[in-house]
Design a protein around this motif. Structure first.
Motif, PDB file in Angstrom:
ATOM      1  N   ARG A 235     -16.171  46.197 -12.242  1.00  0.00           N
ATOM      2  CA  ARG A 235     -14.422  46.294 -12.784  1.00  0.00           C
ATOM      3  C   ARG A 235     -14.172  46.780 -11.883  1.00  0.00           C
ATOM      4  NH1 ARG A 235     -14.520  48.195 -18.709  1.00  0.00           N
ATOM      5  NH2 ARG A 235     -12.424  48.057 -18.234  1.00  0.00           N
ATOM      6  N   LEU A 236     -14.460  48.224 -11.894  1.00  0.00           N
ATOM      7  CA  LEU A 236     -14.771  49.013 -10.575  1.00  0.00           C
ATOM      8  C   LEU A 236     -13.703  48.531  -8.675  1.00  0.00           C
ATOM      9  CD1 LEU A 236     -15.432  52.348 -11.763  1.00  0.00           C
ATOM     10  CD2 LEU A 236     -13.085  51.762 -11.717  1.00  0.00           C
ATOM     11  N   GLU A 237     -14.775  48.119  -8.814  1.00  0.00           N
ATOM     12  CA  GLU A 237     -14.913  46.956  -8.046  1.00  0.00           C
ATOM     13  C   GLU A 237     -14.205  45.716  -6.947  1.00  0.00           C
ATOM     14  OE1 GLU A 237     -16.723  47.630  -4.759  1.00  0.00           O
ATOM     15  OE2 GLU A 237     -18.129  48.825  -5.822  1.00  0.00           O
ATOM     16  N   LEU A 238     -14.180  45.316  -8.358  1.00  0.00           N
ATOM     17  CA  LEU A 238     -12.596  44.192  -8.648  1.00  0.00           C
ATOM     18  C   LEU A 238     -11.568  45.015  -8.455  1.00  0.00           C
ATOM     19  CD1 LEU A 238     -11.152  41.772  -9.225  1.00  0.00           C
ATOM     20  CD2 LEU A 238     -11.682  41.593 -11.624  1.00  0.00           C
ATOM     21  N   ALA A 239     -11.123  46.770  -8.819  1.00  0.00           N
ATOM     22  CA  ALA A 239     -10.165  47.317  -9.765  1.00  0.00           C
ATOM     23  C   ALA A 239      -9.601  47.543  -8.068  1.00  0.00           C
ATOM     24  CB  ALA A 239     -10.232  48.420 -10.443  1.00  0.00           C
ATOM     25  N   LYS A 240     -11.113  48.013  -6.703  1.00  0.00           N
ATOM     26  CA  LYS A 240     -10.637  48.361  -5.818  1.00  0.00           C
ATOM     27  C   LYS A 240      -9.937  47.410  -4.551  1.00  0.00           C
ATOM     28  CE  LYS A 240     -14.114  50.855  -3.986  1.00  0.00           C
ATOM     29  NZ  LYS A 240     -15.283  50.961  -3.252  1.00  0.00           N
ATOM     30  N   ARG A 242      -7.788  44.103  -5.202  1.00  0.00           N
ATOM     31  CA  ARG A 242      -6.998  44.247  -5.942  1.00  0.00           C
ATOM     32  C   ARG A 242      -5.823  45.542  -5.559  1.00  0.00           C
ATOM     33  NH1 ARG A 242      -7.108  41.195 -11.756  1.00  0.00           N
ATOM     34  NH2 ARG A 242      -8.272  39.317 -10.670  1.00  0.00           N
ATOM     35  N   MET A 243      -6.095  46.862  -4.883  1.00  0.00           N
ATOM     36  CA  MET A 243      -5.431  48.340  -5.366  1.00  0.00           C
ATOM     37  C   MET A 243      -5.592  48.422  -3.237  1.00  0.00           C
ATOM     38  SD  MET A 243      -7.099  51.895  -6.408  1.00  0.00           S
ATOM     39  CE  MET A 243      -7.768  52.048  -5.094  1.00  0.00           C
ATOM     40  N   LEU A 244      -6.364  47.816  -3.097  1.00  0.00           N
ATOM     41  CA  LEU A 244      -6.271  47.922  -1.727  1.00  0.00           C
ATOM     42  C   LEU A 244      -4.902  46.301  -1.054  1.00  0.00           C
ATOM     43  CD1 LEU A 244      -9.747  48.984  -0.594  1.00  0.00           C
ATOM     44  CD2 LEU A 244      -7.998  49.774   0.004  1.00  0.00           C
ATOM     45  N   ALA A 253      -4.975  47.897 -13.268  1.00  0.00           N
ATOM     46  CA  ALA A 253      -5.691  48.695 -14.455  1.00  0.00           C
ATOM     47  C   ALA A 253      -5.842  47.700 -15.584  1.00  0.00           C
ATOM     48  CB  ALA A 253      -4.857  49.357 -15.216  1.00  0.00           C
ATOM     49  N   GLY A 254      -4.102  46.719 -15.596  1.00  0.00           N
ATOM     50  CA  GLY A 254      -4.541  46.278 -16.570  1.00  0.00           C
ATOM     51  C   GLY A 254      -4.871  44.856 -16.261  1.00  0.00           C
ATOM     52  N   ALA A 259      -7.722  50.210 -20.698  1.00  0.00           N
ATOM     53  CA  ALA A 259      -6.961  50.428 -20.931  1.00  0.00           C
ATOM     54  C   ALA A 259      -5.318  50.735 -21.292  1.00  0.00           C
ATOM     55  CB  ALA A 259      -7.442  52.161 -22.258  1.00  0.00           C
ATOM     56  N   ASP A 260      -5.587  51.818 -20.272  1.00  0.00           N
ATOM     57  CA  ASP A 260      -3.773  51.828 -19.399  1.00  0.00           C
ATOM     58  C   ASP A 260      -4.320  52.761 -17.934  1.00  0.00           C
ATOM     59  OD1 ASP A 260      -5.340  54.523 -19.734  1.00  0.00           O
ATOM     60  OD2 ASP A 260      -3.711  54.805 -21.279  1.00  0.00           O
ATOM     61  N   GLN A 261      -3.083  53.061 -17.126  1.00  0.00           N
ATOM     62  CA  GLN A 261      -3.781  54.257 -15.747  1.00  0.00           C
ATOM     63  C   GLN A 261      -4.113  54.739 -15.797  1.00  0.00           C
ATOM     64  OE1 GLN A 261       0.076  53.682 -13.136  1.00  0.00           O
ATOM     65  NE2 GLN A 261      -0.739  55.431 -12.080  1.00  0.00           N
ATOM     66  N   ALA A 262      -4.096  55.442 -16.986  1.00  0.00           N
ATOM     67  CA  ALA A 262      -4.816  57.247 -16.814  1.00  0.00           C
ATOM     68  C   ALA A 262      -6.670  56.824 -17.189  1.00  0.00           C
ATOM     69  CB  ALA A 262      -3.992  57.546 -17.829  1.00  0.00           C
ATOM     70  N   HIS A 263      -6.610  55.988 -18.203  1.00  0.00           N
ATOM     71  CA  HIS A 263      -7.880  55.315 -18.358  1.00  0.00           C
ATOM     72  C   HIS A 263      -8.501  54.838 -17.023  1.00  0.00           C
ATOM     73  CE1 HIS A 263     -11.066  52.737 -20.076  1.00  0.00           C
ATOM     74  NE2 HIS A 263     -11.461  53.297 -19.734  1.00  0.00           N
ATOM     75  N   PHE A 264      -7.899  54.299 -16.184  1.00  0.00           N
ATOM     76  CA  PHE A 264      -8.519  53.925 -14.785  1.00  0.00           C
ATOM     77  C   PHE A 264      -8.599  54.839 -14.154  1.00  0.00           C
ATOM     78  CE2 PHE A 264      -6.471  51.788 -10.381  1.00  0.00           C
ATOM     79  CZ  PHE A 264      -7.736  51.395 -10.242  1.00  0.00           C
TER      80      PHE A 264
END
Length: 285
Positions: A235-240, A242-244, A253-254, A259-264
C-alpha cells in the motif's frame, strides 16, 4: 596509489559536492528498485522496510544504527540490511554522505537461492552489515550502469543472491522448517492484488489451505516479514508512486486504504524514515 586510482577517488569525492540534499530512484521493476542519495546530518529516522537493501557507499561517512549497534561505512564499502530490520541513517561527519542502493523483494532472492542451491533454504543472512564483499559491490555498480528492465533485474537478482550466499557462508543456519512455497506464493499474489483494502486472515486461510498461524510462520521464513507488514508495504509503495505524480497527500491516503492523512504519514515515516512531504521535496528525476 596510482595516478588513475587517485583521480578516481577525487572524482568520487567531488560527486558528493551538492548544494542541496537529494534522493532519486528508478523502479520498482520486477521486484527491484534502484535508489541514490546525497544527504547531510541526520537523514533518516528509525524505520524498516520488507526488502533486502544492498548498497554501496559512494562518498563521505554513512552511519546507521542496526541490530543493536552503530555501524559506519565509507566509500567503496558494501552495506547489507535484511528485511524488516529497524535502522536509521545519518552522516558520520559534518560533510555530505552519498550512496547507491538496491532494494530487492525477498521472494526474488528466495527464488534465486533455490535455483543456485538446488533446494529450498532459508533466506541468506549476512552477519556483518558493512563489508568489502566484492561480488555484491560489483553487482550494485553494474545495476546502476544499465537501464533497469525485467531482464537486467533478473541478472541483478542472481548476482545479488550469489553475493549474499557468499557473505552468509560462515553463518550456521538452524535446521530449515518445511515451507509450503506454493501456498506462500498464493498468499503473496493475493496480497499484491488486494493492496488497497483490509484483508482478513480467513481469506488467506481459504486461499492457502494453511491456518493463519502456520501461514504467518511460513510467510516470514520465506519472505522475511509478516503478511500484515507485506500488505502494508505494498500500500505504501502504491501511495509513493501516486504521491510523486503530484497528488495531494490526503487524496493519496484515501485512495490507498489509510484512515486519514495522519495515519498515512505515520505509516510512511515508519517505513521509509522520512515524512511524505520531506520525501517528495527531496526527490528529483
Amino acid at each position: 596509489m596510482t595516478k588513475e586510482s587517485t583521480q578516481a577517488r577525487v572524482g568520487l569525492e567531488r560527486s558528493c559536492e551538492r548544494p542541496t540534499d537529494w534522493i532519486a530512484g528508478t523502479g520498482p521493476v520486477a521486484g527491484v528498485e534502484l535508489f541514490r542519495a546525497r544527504l547531510a546530518g541526520r537523514a533518516y529516522a528509525k524505520h524498516r522496510h520488507d526488502t533486502y537493501a544492498i548498497g554501496l557507499t559512494d562518498c563521505g561517512v554513512q552511519v546507521f544504527d542496526y541490530r543493536g549497534a552503530a555501524h559506519a561505512s565509507t566509500a567503496g564499502r558494501v552495506v547489507v540490511l535484511h528485511p524488516d530490520e529497524s535502522h536509521d541513517g545519518r552522516a558520520g561527519t559534518d560533510d555530505v554522505f552519498g550512496y547507491r542502493i538496491v532494494y530487492v523483494q525477498p521472494s526474488r532472492i528466495a527464488e534465486a537461492v533455490r535455483t543456485l542451491s538446488g533446494r529450498a533454504r532459508p533466506l541468506p543472512f549476512v552477519r556483518e552489515p558493512v563489508s568489502a564483499n566484492a561480488r555484491l559491490a560489483r553487482a550494485v555498480r553494474d545495476a546502476f550502469a544499465d537501464e533497469l528492465t525485467p531482464l537486467t533485474a533478473d541478472d541483478l537478482v542472481v548476482a545479488l543472491a550469489e553475493g549474499l550466499l557468499e557473505g552468509a557462508r560462515d553463518v550456521a543456519h538452524a535446521p530449515a522448517r518445511r515451507i509450503d512455497v506454493p501456498a506462500v506464493e498464493r498468499a503473496r499474489r493475493f496480497l499484491d492484488a488486494e493492496k488497497t483494502r483490509v484483508v482478513e486472515s480467513s481469506e488467506l486461510e481459504a486461499i492457502t489451505g494453511l491456518t493463519r498461524y502456520a501461514l504467518a510462520r511460513q510467510f516470514r521464513a520465506a519472505l522475511g516479514t509478516s503478511p500484515y507488514r507485506y500488505l502494508l508495504m505494498r500500500r505504501l509503495e502504491l501511495a509513493k508512486r501516486r504521491m510523486l505524480d503530484g497528488r495531494a497527500l490526503a487524496e493519496v491516503a484515501g485512495e490507498t486504504g489509510f484512515a486519514d492523512q495522519a495515519h498515512f504519514t505515520r505509516a510512511f515515516t515508519s517505513a521509509f524514515g522520512l515524512a511524505p512531504g520531506r520525501y517528495r521535496a527531496l526527490r528529483r528525476p
